[in-house]
Design a protein around this motif. Structure first.
Motif, PDB file in Angstrom:
ATOM      1  N   LEU A  33     -29.467  -2.436  -0.547  1.00 25.55           N
ATOM      2  CA  LEU A  33     -30.218  -3.682  -0.505  1.00 25.55           C
ATOM      3  C   LEU A  33     -31.625  -3.494  -1.047  1.00 25.55           C
ATOM      4  O   LEU A  33     -32.285  -2.501  -0.752  1.00 25.55           O
ATOM      5  N   LYS A  34     -32.062  -4.449  -1.818  1.00 27.36           N
ATOM      6  CA  LYS A  34     -33.476  -4.553  -2.115  1.00 27.36           C
ATOM      7  C   LYS A  34     -34.090  -5.287  -0.943  1.00 27.36           C
ATOM      8  O   LYS A  34     -33.484  -6.171  -0.389  1.00 27.36           O
ATOM      9  N   ARG A  35     -35.278  -4.945  -0.640  1.00 31.12           N
ATOM     10  CA  ARG A  35     -35.958  -5.736   0.376  1.00 31.12           C
ATOM     11  C   ARG A  35     -37.311  -6.165  -0.145  1.00 31.12           C
ATOM     12  O   ARG A  35     -37.702  -5.810  -1.236  1.00 31.12           O
ATOM     13  N   GLY A  36     -37.977  -6.981   0.619  1.00 28.61           N
ATOM     14  CA  GLY A  36     -39.236  -7.510   0.131  1.00 28.61           C
ATOM     15  C   GLY A  36     -39.018  -8.827  -0.583  1.00 28.61           C
ATOM     16  O   GLY A  36     -37.888  -9.277  -0.757  1.00 28.61           O
ATOM     17  N   LEU A  37     -40.109  -9.424  -0.963  1.00 25.91           N
ATOM     18  CA  LEU A  37     -40.035 -10.735  -1.588  1.00 25.91           C
ATOM     19  C   LEU A  37     -39.270 -10.692  -2.897  1.00 25.91           C
ATOM     20  O   LEU A  37     -39.259  -9.692  -3.597  1.00 25.91           O
ATOM     21  N   LEU A  38     -38.653 -11.803  -3.231  1.00 25.68           N
ATOM     22  CA  LEU A  38     -37.993 -11.917  -4.522  1.00 25.68           C
ATOM     23  C   LEU A  38     -39.043 -11.920  -5.619  1.00 25.68           C
ATOM     24  O   LEU A  38     -40.102 -12.520  -5.470  1.00 25.68           O
ATOM     25  N   SER A  39     -38.731 -11.266  -6.709  1.00 32.45           N
ATOM     26  CA  SER A  39     -39.649 -11.277  -7.837  1.00 32.45           C
ATOM     27  C   SER A  39     -39.628 -12.653  -8.486  1.00 32.45           C
ATOM     28  O   SER A  39     -38.764 -13.483  -8.208  1.00 32.45           O
ATOM     29  N   GLU A  40     -40.585 -12.838  -9.360  1.00 31.90           N
ATOM     30  CA  GLU A  40     -40.683 -14.126 -10.064  1.00 31.90           C
ATOM     31  C   GLU A  40     -39.390 -14.439 -10.803  1.00 31.90           C
ATOM     32  O   GLU A  40     -38.875 -15.564 -10.766  1.00 31.90           O
ATOM     33  N   SER A  41     -38.861 -13.439 -11.471  1.00 35.15           N
ATOM     34  CA  SER A  41     -37.657 -13.684 -12.261  1.00 35.15           C
ATOM     35  C   SER A  41     -36.447 -13.921 -11.369  1.00 35.15           C
ATOM     36  O   SER A  41     -35.587 -14.747 -11.678  1.00 35.15           O
ATOM     37  N   GLU A  42     -36.392 -13.193 -10.263  1.00 37.66           N
ATOM     38  CA  GLU A  42     -35.296 -13.415  -9.318  1.00 37.66           C
ATOM     39  C   GLU A  42     -35.361 -14.831  -8.755  1.00 37.66           C
ATOM     40  O   GLU A  42     -34.348 -15.527  -8.636  1.00 37.66           O
ATOM     41  N   GLU A  43     -36.590 -15.225  -8.439  1.00 36.12           N
ATOM     42  CA  GLU A  43     -36.787 -16.548  -7.871  1.00 36.12           C
ATOM     43  C   GLU A  43     -36.344 -17.626  -8.864  1.00 36.12           C
ATOM     44  O   GLU A  43     -35.679 -18.596  -8.490  1.00 36.12           O
ATOM     45  N   GLN A  44     -36.729 -17.437 -10.102  1.00 41.87           N
ATOM     46  CA  GLN A  44     -36.348 -18.407 -11.122  1.00 41.87           C
ATOM     47  C   GLN A  44     -34.837 -18.460 -11.287  1.00 41.87           C
ATOM     48  O   GLN A  44     -34.235 -19.524 -11.464  1.00 41.87           O
ATOM     49  N   MET A  45     -34.229 -17.307 -11.178  1.00 39.60           N
ATOM     50  CA  MET A  45     -32.775 -17.250 -11.307  1.00 39.60           C
ATOM     51  C   MET A  45     -32.112 -17.985 -10.144  1.00 39.60           C
ATOM     52  O   MET A  45     -31.112 -18.696 -10.327  1.00 39.60           O
ATOM     53  N   VAL A  46     -32.686 -17.811  -8.983  1.00 37.36           N
ATOM     54  CA  VAL A  46     -32.152 -18.524  -7.817  1.00 37.36           C
ATOM     55  C   VAL A  46     -32.243 -20.025  -8.041  1.00 37.36           C
ATOM     56  O   VAL A  46     -31.288 -20.772  -7.776  1.00 37.36           O
ATOM     57  N   ILE A  47     -33.376 -20.452  -8.555  1.00 37.63           N
ATOM     58  CA  ILE A  47     -33.562 -21.880  -8.805  1.00 37.63           C
ATOM     59  C   ILE A  47     -32.527 -22.379  -9.811  1.00 37.63           C
ATOM     60  O   ILE A  47     -31.888 -23.409  -9.612  1.00 37.63           O
ATOM     61  N   ASP A  48     -32.364 -21.637 -10.868  1.00 39.42           N
ATOM     62  CA  ASP A  48     -31.402 -22.041 -11.893  1.00 39.42           C
ATOM     63  C   ASP A  48     -29.979 -22.073 -11.345  1.00 39.42           C
ATOM     64  O   ASP A  48     -29.218 -23.013 -11.590  1.00 39.42           O
ATOM     65  N   LEU A  49     -29.663 -21.029 -10.620  1.00 37.59           N
ATOM     66  CA  LEU A  49     -28.308 -20.961 -10.080  1.00 37.59           C
ATOM     67  C   LEU A  49     -28.070 -22.040  -9.036  1.00 37.59           C
ATOM     68  O   LEU A  49     -26.983 -22.610  -8.944  1.00 37.59           O
ATOM     69  N   HIS A  50     -29.120 -22.315  -8.268  1.00 43.30           N
ATOM     70  CA  HIS A  50     -28.987 -23.366  -7.266  1.00 43.30           C
ATOM     71  C   HIS A  50     -28.763 -24.710  -7.932  1.00 43.30           C
ATOM     72  O   HIS A  50     -28.019 -25.555  -7.425  1.00 43.30           O
ATOM     73  N   ALA A  51     -29.390 -24.886  -9.072  1.00 43.98           N
ATOM     74  CA  ALA A  51     -29.192 -26.136  -9.813  1.00 43.98           C
ATOM     75  C   ALA A  51     -27.729 -26.293 -10.218  1.00 43.98           C
ATOM     76  O   ALA A  51     -27.197 -27.404 -10.276  1.00 43.98           O
TER      77      ALA A  51
END
Length: 285
Positions: A65-83
């Motif tokens: 597992l990675k831990r800690g906050l999501l990186s900017e790119s991870e966050e953007q990917m989450v947003i895209d995937l959530h869309a």
DNA sequence: AACAGGGGCAACCGCCTAATC
DNA sequence: AGATTAGGCGGTTGCCCCTGT
């Protein structure tokens, strides 16, 4: 008829896991691999239900597992995937190695939602929030699906470009523009992830691999599928870093603990055990 | 320094699906 | 084929910690 009951729920412990419980679970999984969660609590000497053990392992104890906050790119990917996928957190998590559905779900609810709202984006529809009366025209546009380009800040766009180059030809936006959410064919992680692409991102989880990265490869756990970027864990705010002291503690007296386990449940000694070079766990990382 | 409120996250709950008998 | 359970998933809750007053 049917299967055996998962676990009798009488006398099972609930609530936060203690270090001792974690230790037992880790030792058991590392020794025996993941199988038959129903049997894990008994064999590991835990007063938990199998479900709870599985959750604890997958969401918190898994070494990849990675831990800690999501990186900017991870966050953007989450947003895209959530869309595309909506609240299918496990599907979204499958595109982000080292991240769990629970973690992404939490991050969505606590960070991204607010961020999007702040930017004037509706987290549900990924459309701009109209502060005035809803316009039917916009409604019509929504039918043709999501366009979250409006939420692209320059940094986000950069992150996206980077993500593109480091992951795959898979571009969520293109897909989004081409399909409605439910029509998007699911793409397996193996199809979109390029193994071990070094990242130049400034994220906490993006540093290059180190010599120690071979540790897990050297340790051949039959039931583990170490993700390609597990080495990043060492550089991120991961279990291997900030919790490493506890891992030391967990592992150092492992033998002692195993003896304890043997007394707890003799059947444990009958399980096939893997040879684990604990020294390497302590010093090689 | 003490308290209150809010945020973040781990864990639980309940439902659904696939697997097993 | 039907009954039953394990495993998986998403939603929700509750506790702990941090920040502001």
């Amino acid at each position: 008829m049917g299967r055996q009951p998962c676990c009798d729920k009488v006398g099972l412990k609930k609530g936060p896991w203690t270090a001792e419980e974690d230790k037992k679970l880790i030792n058991f999984i590392l020794s025996n691999g993941q199988c038959c969660w129903r049997a894990v609590p008994k064999l590991a000497g835990l007063l938990r239900c199998g479900k709870s053990c599985r959750l604890r392992w997958t969401n918190y104890l898994r070494p990849d597992l990675k831990r800690g906050l999501l990186s900017e790119s991870e966050e953007q990917m989450v947003i895209d995937l959530h869309a595309q996928l909506g609240n299918r957190w496990s599907k979204i998590a499958s595109h982000l190695p080292g991240r769990t559905d629970n973690e992404i779900k939490n991050h969505w609810n606590t960070h991204i939602k607010k961020k999007l709202k702040k930017m004037g984006i509706d987290p549900l529809t990924h459309k701009p929030i109209s502060t005035e009366t809803d316009q039917p025209q916009q409604e019509g546009e929504q039918q043709t699906c999501l366009s979250d380009t409006s939420l692209q800040s320059s940094s986000v766009t950069e992150a996206k470009e980077e993500e593109k180059s480091m992951t795959s030809p898979f571009d969520p936006l293109e897909v989004v523009n081409g399909f409605c959410t439910d029509e998007v064919p699911l793409i397996e992680p193996s199809e979109i992830l390029v193994p071990c692409a070094p990242s130049s991102s400034t994220s906490s989880s993006s540093s290059s691999s180190s010599n120690s990265s071979n540790l897990f490869q050297d340790l051949q756990f039959p039931d583990f599928a170490w993700p390609c970027d597990y080495n990043n864990c060492h550089n991120s705010m991961g279990l291997w870093d900030d919790d490493f002291v506890s891992w030391d503690l967990l592992i150092i007296d492992d033998d002692d603990d195993n003896r304890k386990q043997s007394t707890v449940d003799p059947s444990l000694s009958q399980c096939p055990r893997m040879v684990l070079d604990q020294e390497s766990w302590i010093y090689t990382i």
